[in-house]
Scaffold this motif. Structure first.
Motif, PDB file in Angstrom:
ATOM      1  N   LEU A 209      36.184 -10.629 -33.887  1.00 59.82           N
ATOM      2  CA  LEU A 209      35.234 -10.926 -34.970  1.00 59.82           C
ATOM      3  C   LEU A 209      34.529 -12.257 -34.741  1.00 59.82           C
ATOM      4  O   LEU A 209      33.330 -12.384 -35.008  1.00 59.82           O
ATOM      5  CB  LEU A 209      35.940 -10.922 -36.320  1.00 59.82           C
ATOM      6  CG  LEU A 209      36.288  -9.560 -36.882  1.00 59.82           C
ATOM      7  CD1 LEU A 209      37.103  -9.693 -38.164  1.00 59.82           C
ATOM      8  CD2 LEU A 209      35.032  -8.743 -37.137  1.00 59.82           C
ATOM      9  N   LEU A 210      35.267 -13.242 -34.250  1.00 59.32           N
ATOM     10  CA  LEU A 210      34.673 -14.545 -33.958  1.00 59.32           C
ATOM     11  C   LEU A 210      33.572 -14.395 -32.917  1.00 59.32           C
ATOM     12  O   LEU A 210      32.456 -14.899 -33.091  1.00 59.32           O
ATOM     13  CB  LEU A 210      35.741 -15.520 -33.469  1.00 59.32           C
ATOM     14  CG  LEU A 210      35.252 -16.886 -33.014  1.00 59.32           C
ATOM     15  CD1 LEU A 210      34.555 -17.632 -34.145  1.00 59.32           C
ATOM     16  CD2 LEU A 210      36.424 -17.695 -32.457  1.00 59.32           C
ATOM     17  N   LYS A 211      33.873 -13.688 -31.849  1.00 63.48           N
ATOM     18  CA  LYS A 211      32.886 -13.477 -30.783  1.00 63.48           C
ATOM     19  C   LYS A 211      31.667 -12.735 -31.335  1.00 63.48           C
ATOM     20  O   LYS A 211      30.522 -13.107 -31.053  1.00 63.48           O
ATOM     21  CB  LYS A 211      33.527 -12.689 -29.639  1.00 63.48           C
ATOM     22  CG  LYS A 211      32.642 -12.535 -28.425  1.00 63.48           C
ATOM     23  CD  LYS A 211      33.416 -11.852 -27.299  1.00 63.48           C
ATOM     24  CE  LYS A 211      32.527 -11.613 -26.105  1.00 63.48           C
ATOM     25  NZ  LYS A 211      33.235 -10.979 -24.993  1.00 63.48           N
ATOM     26  N   TYR A 212      31.893 -11.711 -32.152  1.00 65.14           N
ATOM     27  CA  TYR A 212      30.791 -10.953 -32.764  1.00 65.14           C
ATOM     28  C   TYR A 212      29.893 -11.866 -33.603  1.00 65.14           C
ATOM     29  O   TYR A 212      28.667 -11.844 -33.472  1.00 65.14           O
ATOM     30  CB  TYR A 212      31.367  -9.819 -33.628  1.00 65.14           C
ATOM     31  CG  TYR A 212      30.333  -9.087 -34.431  1.00 65.14           C
ATOM     32  CD1 TYR A 212      29.533  -8.111 -33.839  1.00 65.14           C
ATOM     33  CD2 TYR A 212      30.147  -9.373 -35.780  1.00 65.14           C
ATOM     34  CE1 TYR A 212      28.561  -7.438 -34.573  1.00 65.14           C
ATOM     35  CE2 TYR A 212      29.185  -8.714 -36.517  1.00 65.14           C
ATOM     36  CZ  TYR A 212      28.398  -7.745 -35.917  1.00 65.14           C
ATOM     37  OH  TYR A 212      27.434  -7.100 -36.652  1.00 65.14           O
ATOM     38  N   GLU A 213      30.511 -12.674 -34.464  1.00 66.35           N
ATOM     39  CA  GLU A 213      29.733 -13.572 -35.332  1.00 66.35           C
ATOM     40  C   GLU A 213      28.957 -14.605 -34.513  1.00 66.35           C
ATOM     41  O   GLU A 213      27.789 -14.892 -34.808  1.00 66.35           O
ATOM     42  CB  GLU A 213      30.655 -14.271 -36.339  1.00 66.35           C
ATOM     43  CG  GLU A 213      31.173 -13.365 -37.424  1.00 66.35           C
ATOM     44  CD  GLU A 213      30.071 -12.878 -38.350  1.00 66.35           C
ATOM     45  OE1 GLU A 213      29.332 -13.705 -38.904  1.00 66.35           O
ATOM     46  OE2 GLU A 213      29.954 -11.646 -38.526  1.00 66.35           O
ATOM     47  N   LEU A 214      29.587 -15.154 -33.497  1.00 68.63           N
ATOM     48  CA  LEU A 214      28.913 -16.139 -32.656  1.00 68.63           C
ATOM     49  C   LEU A 214      27.767 -15.500 -31.862  1.00 68.63           C
ATOM     50  O   LEU A 214      26.716 -16.119 -31.683  1.00 68.63           O
ATOM     51  CB  LEU A 214      29.905 -16.831 -31.729  1.00 68.63           C
ATOM     52  CG  LEU A 214      30.912 -17.761 -32.429  1.00 68.63           C
ATOM     53  CD1 LEU A 214      31.987 -18.221 -31.456  1.00 68.63           C
ATOM     54  CD2 LEU A 214      30.211 -18.943 -33.077  1.00 68.63           C
TER      55      LEU A 214
ATOM     56  N   LEU B 293      20.093 -15.469 -33.048  1.00 71.56           N
ATOM     57  CA  LEU B 293      19.182 -16.160 -33.967  1.00 71.56           C
ATOM     58  C   LEU B 293      18.808 -17.555 -33.452  1.00 71.56           C
ATOM     59  O   LEU B 293      18.190 -18.341 -34.171  1.00 71.56           O
ATOM     60  CB  LEU B 293      19.835 -16.274 -35.346  1.00 71.56           C
ATOM     61  CG  LEU B 293      20.118 -14.962 -36.058  1.00 71.56           C
ATOM     62  CD1 LEU B 293      20.981 -15.194 -37.297  1.00 71.56           C
ATOM     63  CD2 LEU B 293      18.813 -14.265 -36.435  1.00 71.56           C
ATOM     64  N   ASN B 294      19.224 -17.861 -32.219  1.00 70.11           N
ATOM     65  CA  ASN B 294      18.982 -19.167 -31.594  1.00 70.11           C
ATOM     66  C   ASN B 294      19.595 -20.317 -32.388  1.00 70.11           C
ATOM     67  O   ASN B 294      19.055 -21.413 -32.430  1.00 70.11           O
ATOM     68  CB  ASN B 294      17.480 -19.407 -31.375  1.00 70.11           C
ATOM     69  CG  ASN B 294      16.923 -18.459 -30.355  1.00 70.11           C
ATOM     70  OD1 ASN B 294      17.536 -18.194 -29.330  1.00 70.11           O
ATOM     71  ND2 ASN B 294      15.754 -17.900 -30.659  1.00 70.11           N
ATOM     72  N   PHE B 295      20.735 -20.040 -33.016  1.00 72.28           N
ATOM     73  CA  PHE B 295      21.440 -21.076 -33.760  1.00 72.28           C
ATOM     74  C   PHE B 295      22.302 -21.878 -32.794  1.00 72.28           C
ATOM     75  O   PHE B 295      22.916 -21.316 -31.883  1.00 72.28           O
ATOM     76  CB  PHE B 295      22.320 -20.444 -34.854  1.00 72.28           C
ATOM     77  CG  PHE B 295      22.861 -21.441 -35.833  1.00 72.28           C
ATOM     78  CD1 PHE B 295      22.090 -21.869 -36.893  1.00 72.28           C
ATOM     79  CD2 PHE B 295      24.136 -21.962 -35.680  1.00 72.28           C
ATOM     80  CE1 PHE B 295      22.576 -22.805 -37.798  1.00 72.28           C
ATOM     81  CE2 PHE B 295      24.638 -22.896 -36.573  1.00 72.28           C
ATOM     82  CZ  PHE B 295      23.852 -23.309 -37.642  1.00 72.28           C
ATOM     83  N   ASP B 296      22.349 -23.184 -32.969  1.00 73.89           N
ATOM     84  CA  ASP B 296      23.150 -24.061 -32.120  1.00 73.89           C
ATOM     85  C   ASP B 296      24.628 -23.799 -32.399  1.00 73.89           C
ATOM     86  O   ASP B 296      25.165 -24.226 -33.427  1.00 73.89           O
ATOM     87  CB  ASP B 296      22.804 -25.520 -32.398  1.00 73.89           C
ATOM     88  CG  ASP B 296      23.578 -26.504 -31.547  1.00 73.89           C
ATOM     89  OD1 ASP B 296      24.443 -26.080 -30.744  1.00 73.89           O
ATOM     90  OD2 ASP B 296      23.318 -27.721 -31.685  1.00 73.89           O
ATOM     91  N   LEU B 297      25.293 -23.096 -31.500  1.00 71.86           N
ATOM     92  CA  LEU B 297      26.678 -22.693 -31.719  1.00 71.86           C
ATOM     93  C   LEU B 297      27.637 -23.869 -31.807  1.00 71.86           C
ATOM     94  O   LEU B 297      28.704 -23.766 -32.417  1.00 71.86           O
ATOM     95  CB  LEU B 297      27.131 -21.717 -30.628  1.00 71.86           C
ATOM     96  CG  LEU B 297      26.406 -20.373 -30.591  1.00 71.86           C
ATOM     97  CD1 LEU B 297      27.004 -19.477 -29.514  1.00 71.86           C
ATOM     98  CD2 LEU B 297      26.428 -19.690 -31.945  1.00 71.86           C
ATOM     99  N   GLU B 298      27.286 -24.999 -31.240  1.00 74.23           N
ATOM    100  CA  GLU B 298      28.171 -26.160 -31.320  1.00 74.23           C
ATOM    101  C   GLU B 298      28.257 -26.703 -32.743  1.00 74.23           C
ATOM    102  O   GLU B 298      29.193 -27.421 -33.084  1.00 74.23           O
ATOM    103  CB  GLU B 298      27.761 -27.233 -30.322  1.00 74.23           C
ATOM    104  CG  GLU B 298      28.113 -26.825 -28.900  1.00 74.23           C
ATOM    105  CD  GLU B 298      28.051 -27.971 -27.911  1.00 74.23           C
ATOM    106  OE1 GLU B 298      28.301 -29.124 -28.298  1.00 74.23           O
ATOM    107  OE2 GLU B 298      27.760 -27.700 -26.739  1.00 74.23           O
ATOM    108  N   LEU B 299      27.303 -26.319 -33.607  1.00 74.24           N
ATOM    109  CA  LEU B 299      27.383 -26.731 -35.002  1.00 74.24           C
ATOM    110  C   LEU B 299      28.515 -26.013 -35.738  1.00 74.24           C
ATOM    111  O   LEU B 299      28.867 -26.377 -36.858  1.00 74.24           O
ATOM    112  CB  LEU B 299      26.052 -26.488 -35.721  1.00 74.24           C
ATOM    113  CG  LEU B 299      24.939 -27.466 -35.343  1.00 74.24           C
ATOM    114  CD1 LEU B 299      23.610 -27.016 -35.915  1.00 74.24           C
ATOM    115  CD2 LEU B 299      25.277 -28.878 -35.821  1.00 74.24           C
ATOM    116  N   THR B 300      29.105 -25.013 -35.104  1.00 74.97           N
ATOM    117  CA  THR B 300      30.262 -24.339 -35.693  1.00 74.97           C
ATOM    118  C   THR B 300      31.554 -25.094 -35.408  1.00 74.97           C
ATOM    119  O   THR B 300      32.606 -24.718 -35.910  1.00 74.97           O
ATOM    120  CB  THR B 300      30.399 -22.904 -35.143  1.00 74.97           C
ATOM    121  OG1 THR B 300      30.669 -22.955 -33.740  1.00 74.97           O
ATOM    122  CG2 THR B 300      29.171 -22.067 -35.440  1.00 74.97           C
TER     123      THR B 300
END
Length: 178
Positions: free
Chosen positions: A115-120, A126-133
């Motif tokens: 689920l984590l991989k799916y959400e990321l 969406l070109n969201f900065d994943l490091e903000l997670t």
């Protein structure tokens, strides 16, 4: 659902957010949770992206019960005040215990990696900065690298000469002792 808390206890737990001047707050001197410079930057980046969504928990004298890292991030951002919830119903022993419990209880949670991989992946689309997670590059790479087998090493070569004087990894921010 029926709550088993007494009316008196429920009233004592009524929460309201107040804004407190940073200079009026007192960190708990025996806080055993540590925060690296890299993690403080992550918290500051999170505050910049999402707002200050998690108030500090303080006692009636401005003593911090939970939120030491958020306070340090607020200081890094040069904020003058932070949102806080005053917990005036706790004994000294409860405050001391909650300083630990607030951090440890969160650490006891796990991840559903699928689920984590799916959400990321959806956020990446969406070109969201994943490091903000809160995940750093090597964690993201390990999560998305299907070629790594469970017994294979996931370590990376790094130049130990580039470690800072306070013994912090330049790649991930991990702090360590001699």
């Amino acid at each position: 659902m029926s709550w088993k808390l007494s009316d008196q206890r429920r009233t004592a737990m009524t929460l309201s957010i107040t804004y407190v001047n940073i200079g009026d707050l007192e960190p708990y001197e025996n806080n055993s949770r540590t925060h690296s410079a890299a993690q403080i930057t992550q918290i500051a980046d999170s505050i910049n992206e999402f707002g200050f969504t998690n108030p500090l928990l303080i006692d009636e004298n401005g003593g911090i019960i939970a939120g030491h890292g958020r306070l340090m991030a607020a200081q890094k951002l040069n904020l003058e005040e932070v949102p806080a919830i005053v917990l005036s119903n706790l004994t000294d022993a409860q405050k001391q215990a909650y300083v630990i419990a607030d951090n440890k209880l969160a650490l006891n949670a796990g991840w559903d990696n699928d689920l984590l991989k799916y959400e990321l992946e959806k956020l990446a689309e969406l070109n969201f900065d994943l490091e903000l997670t809160g995940f750093v590059q090597y964690e993201l790479a390990n999560l998305f690298d299907d070629d790594i087998q469970p017994n294979e090493s996931k370590t990376q070569e790094i130049d130990v000469d580039s470690f800072t004087a306070d013994h912090q990894c330049p790649k991930c921010g991990f702090e360590f002792n001699d």
